[in-house]
Design an enzyme around this catalytic site. Sequence first.
Site, PDB file in Angstrom:
ATOM      1  N   ASP A 177       6.900  -5.953   0.651  1.00  0.00           N
ATOM      2  CA  ASP A 177       8.042  -6.164  -0.259  1.00  0.00           C
ATOM      3  C   ASP A 177       7.981  -7.422  -1.142  1.00  0.00           C
ATOM      4  O   ASP A 177       9.002  -8.123  -1.281  1.00  0.00           O
ATOM      5  CB  ASP A 177       9.353  -6.188   0.543  1.00  0.00           C
ATOM      6  CG  ASP A 177       9.639  -4.886   1.279  1.00  0.00           C
ATOM      7  OD1 ASP A 177       8.802  -3.968   1.216  1.00  0.00           O
ATOM      8  OD2 ASP A 177      10.701  -4.790   1.931  1.00  0.00           O
ATOM      9  N   LYS A 228      10.021   2.618   0.941  1.00  0.00           N
ATOM     10  CA  LYS A 228      10.944   2.748   2.073  1.00  0.00           C
ATOM     11  C   LYS A 228      12.365   2.468   1.617  1.00  0.00           C
ATOM     12  O   LYS A 228      12.569   1.853   0.569  1.00  0.00           O
ATOM     13  CB  LYS A 228      10.540   1.776   3.181  1.00  0.00           C
ATOM     14  CG  LYS A 228      10.652   0.320   2.761  1.00  0.00           C
ATOM     15  CD  LYS A 228      10.027  -0.587   3.791  1.00  0.00           C
ATOM     16  CE  LYS A 228      10.180  -2.034   3.417  1.00  0.00           C
ATOM     17  NZ  LYS A 228      11.571  -2.480   3.273  1.00  0.00           N
ATOM     18  N   CYS A 269      12.247  -7.465   6.864  1.00  0.00           N
ATOM     19  CA  CYS A 269      11.247  -6.407   6.725  1.00  0.00           C
ATOM     20  C   CYS A 269       9.902  -6.772   7.343  1.00  0.00           C
ATOM     21  O   CYS A 269       9.225  -5.909   7.907  1.00  0.00           O
ATOM     22  CB  CYS A 269      11.117  -6.015   5.270  1.00  0.00           C
ATOM     23  SG  CYS A 269      12.630  -5.176   4.720  1.00  0.00           S
TER      24      CYS A 269
HETATM   25  C1  VGL Z   1      14.736  -6.673   2.968  1.00  0.00           C
HETATM   26  C2  VGL Z   1      16.979  -6.961   3.223  1.00  0.00           C
HETATM   27  C3  VGL Z   1      17.230  -5.744   2.639  1.00  0.00           C
HETATM   28  C4  VGL Z   1      13.347  -7.234   3.151  1.00  0.00           C
HETATM   29  C5  VGL Z   1      14.952  -5.453   2.383  1.00  0.00           C
HETATM   30  O1  VGL Z   1      12.414  -6.797   2.433  1.00  0.00           O
HETATM   31  O2  VGL Z   1      13.183  -8.117   4.022  1.00  0.00           O
HETATM   32  N1  VGL Z   1      15.752  -7.418   3.405  1.00  0.00           N
HETATM   33  N2  VGL Z   1      16.205  -4.997   2.219  1.00  0.00           N
END
Ligand code: VGL
Length: 204
Positions: free
Chosen positions: A8, A106, A151
């Site tokens: 991410d 995701k 994540c």
């Molecule tokens: C994430 C919060 C919401 C992350 C993703 O990538 O850590 N955190 N969605």
Amino acid sequence: MKALLIVDVQNDFLPGGALAVPDGDLIIPIINGLQQKFTFVVATQDWHPATHGSFAINHTGKKPGDFVKLDGLDQILWPAHCVQGSFGAEFHQDLQKNQWNRVFQKGTDPQVDSYSGFYDNNRKGDTGLSAYLKKFKINEVFVVGLATDYCVKFTVLDALKDGFKTTLISDATKAVNLEAGDFEKALEEMQQAGARIIVSREII
Ligand code: VGL
Ligand code: ZN
């Protein structure tokens, strides 16, 4: 065979983004350096529909940080982020992508969040990452990216559950730190579960 798993590293999780991780941009050059040491690289991408149930804006009277139930699970609410097709959902432009084998998206199911790059939080949805790695005889993963306490942590825990030898590269990840100390807590939890924790200079 080993693989680098980049979690991410998207504009919304970087300074200026909707859910900015403090100093998130500092890991980009580190990750680019690490990529040169791997022949197999996979990235995950938070990829939410605008109607996603983890967004505070989709719950009347709620704000980021509040909790709701989502598919029976406690769900913390976030600002809207990583909406499919938006700039915020794109990978940072300085992140090298030319050698990536594949991207796994995701968080696409509006009814459940997905912190892990492997499975939805309710364990029902499967991105296919585990089967993909196994198909290419990967038995060891090195995890980097954002955010350490969400994540990245859940990706590491699922990698361990699925039998991968798992290493977290701690300086190639940054935490949201909703509470002070969440970064250290996450490292501890990953280590307790069987992850090895190293720093990038042990590889580069
Ligand atoms: C994430 C919060 C919401 C992350 C993703 O990538 O850590 N955190 N969605
Ligand atoms: Zn998300």
